[in-house]
Write an enzyme that holds these catalytic residues in place. Structure first.
Site, PDB file in Angstrom:
ATOM      1  N   ASP A  29      44.182  36.982  36.255  1.00 17.26           N
ATOM      2  CA  ASP A  29      43.436  36.313  35.176  1.00 17.26           C
ATOM      3  C   ASP A  29      41.972  36.758  35.132  1.00 17.26           C
ATOM      4  OD1 ASP A  29      42.435  35.098  37.458  1.00 17.26           O
ATOM      5  OD2 ASP A  29      42.847  33.032  36.825  1.00 17.26           O
ATOM      6  N   HIS A  80      39.878  36.804  37.709  1.00 10.18           N
ATOM      7  CA  HIS A  80      38.954  36.159  38.643  1.00 10.18           C
ATOM      8  C   HIS A  80      38.462  37.140  39.700  1.00 10.18           C
ATOM      9  CE1 HIS A  80      42.580  34.746  41.289  1.00 10.18           C
ATOM     10  NE2 HIS A  80      42.004  35.720  41.927  1.00 10.18           N
ATOM     11  N   GLU A 130      37.317  31.356  38.722  1.00 10.50           N
ATOM     12  CA  GLU A 130      38.328  31.398  37.679  1.00 10.50           C
ATOM     13  C   GLU A 130      37.652  31.480  36.306  1.00 10.50           C
ATOM     14  OE1 GLU A 130      41.273  31.899  38.447  1.00 10.50           O
ATOM     15  OE2 GLU A 130      41.961  30.720  40.159  1.00 10.50           O
ATOM     16  N   ASP A 188      35.751  33.801  50.401  1.00 14.66           N
ATOM     17  CA  ASP A 188      36.313  32.490  50.071  1.00 14.66           C
ATOM     18  C   ASP A 188      37.256  31.974  51.146  1.00 14.66           C
ATOM     19  OD1 ASP A 188      38.142  34.503  49.487  1.00 14.66           O
ATOM     20  OD2 ASP A 188      38.150  34.127  47.335  1.00 14.66           O
TER      21      ASP A 188
END
Ligand code: F6R
Length: 240
Positions: free
Chosen positions: A134, A136, A141, A66
């Protein structure tokens, strides 16, 4: 299938990760690479091994997960700069063999599609992953479809908060979007190596390994992959 390796702390996690990775540092291999704090210990060991033992990356290719949208590659917190500083500039991998998605330009979605085509042409032998607090993986996400390809995404507020330590602790300086390999892209890798350390990853690790396979925890899809190794330290494993 997920193989879990429990270790004491971050240093041991990095040692173990290097042991797993070492098998794939061979001519013709394609490495999937990640940024963030998690892989730094592994990259330091790869650099040390290259310098001390001459392990070569001349015939290796790499694809990163990313990149932030809108940061120039010269910005020190761009993932392009991160990879050069922490790995590429310290080993002998040719620049043209390395790939980091671009977060710049007018046609990010078009570029993302081309990135997936490049990966399809050079399937990833081992994909290194960290995990967000979280759940991810890359910047997929919660809520991201499991079959997604490389795409542009908004960062969750918790991710912006987690990452503001790299941006003078100022949430307003953290980019709000990223280009990320999709979950579908990541799942095509032949092998996956995920490292999770620290107490703030404990809930995500629990959801990934023993929770239902659900988009609310993107990493839970790894339960469906054939070859996943998860290295967890005591703190990250505390809820297992
Ligand atoms: C980085 C990436 C992210 C991180 C995750 C954990 O390329 O894709 O998913 O792996 O946010 O970040 P750290 O390692 O900083 O805790």
């Amino acid at each position: 299938m997920i193989r879990i390796i429990k270790v004491k702390d971050y240093e041991e996690a990095s040692d173990k990760a290097f042991e797993v990775m070492k098998e794939f540092i061979a001519p013709g291999k394609v490495l999937g690479l990640a940024t963030g704090s998690t892989p730094l210990g592994l990259y330091a060991r790869m650099v040390k091994d290259h310098k001390e033992n001459g392990t070569s990356y001349k015939d290796i290719r790499s694809f990163n997960l990313d990149e932030y949208v809108g940061l120039e590659i010269t910005h020190p917190e761009s993932y392009y700069a991160f990879m050069h500083r922490n790995l590429f500039d310290q080993i002998d991998i040719p620049e043209e063999n390395t790939h980091v998605p671009s977060g710049l330009g007018d046609d990010l979605e078009g570029q993302a599609k081309k990135y997936d085509e490049m990966i399809d042409a050079s399937p990833v032998d081992i994909q290194l992953l960290g995990i967000g607090s979280d759940g991810h993986i890359a910047f997929n996400e919660p809520g991201t479809p499991f079959d997604s390809g490389t795409h542009v995404t908004d960062l969750a507020e918790s991710t912006i908060r987690d990452n503001c330590r790299f941006f003078d602790n100022d949430m307003s300086k953290v980019p709000t979007q990223a280009v990320t390999q999709g979950i579908g892209t990541i799942m095509k890798a032949k092998n996956i190596l995920l490292i999770a350390t620290g107490a703030n990853k404990a809930q995500a690790v629990k959801d990934m390994i023993s929770g239902p396979i659900d988009v609310s925890c993107p990493a839970s899809i790894l339960q469906k992959h054939d070859n996943v190794t998860v290295i967890v330290d005591e703190a990250a494993a505390s809820l297992l």
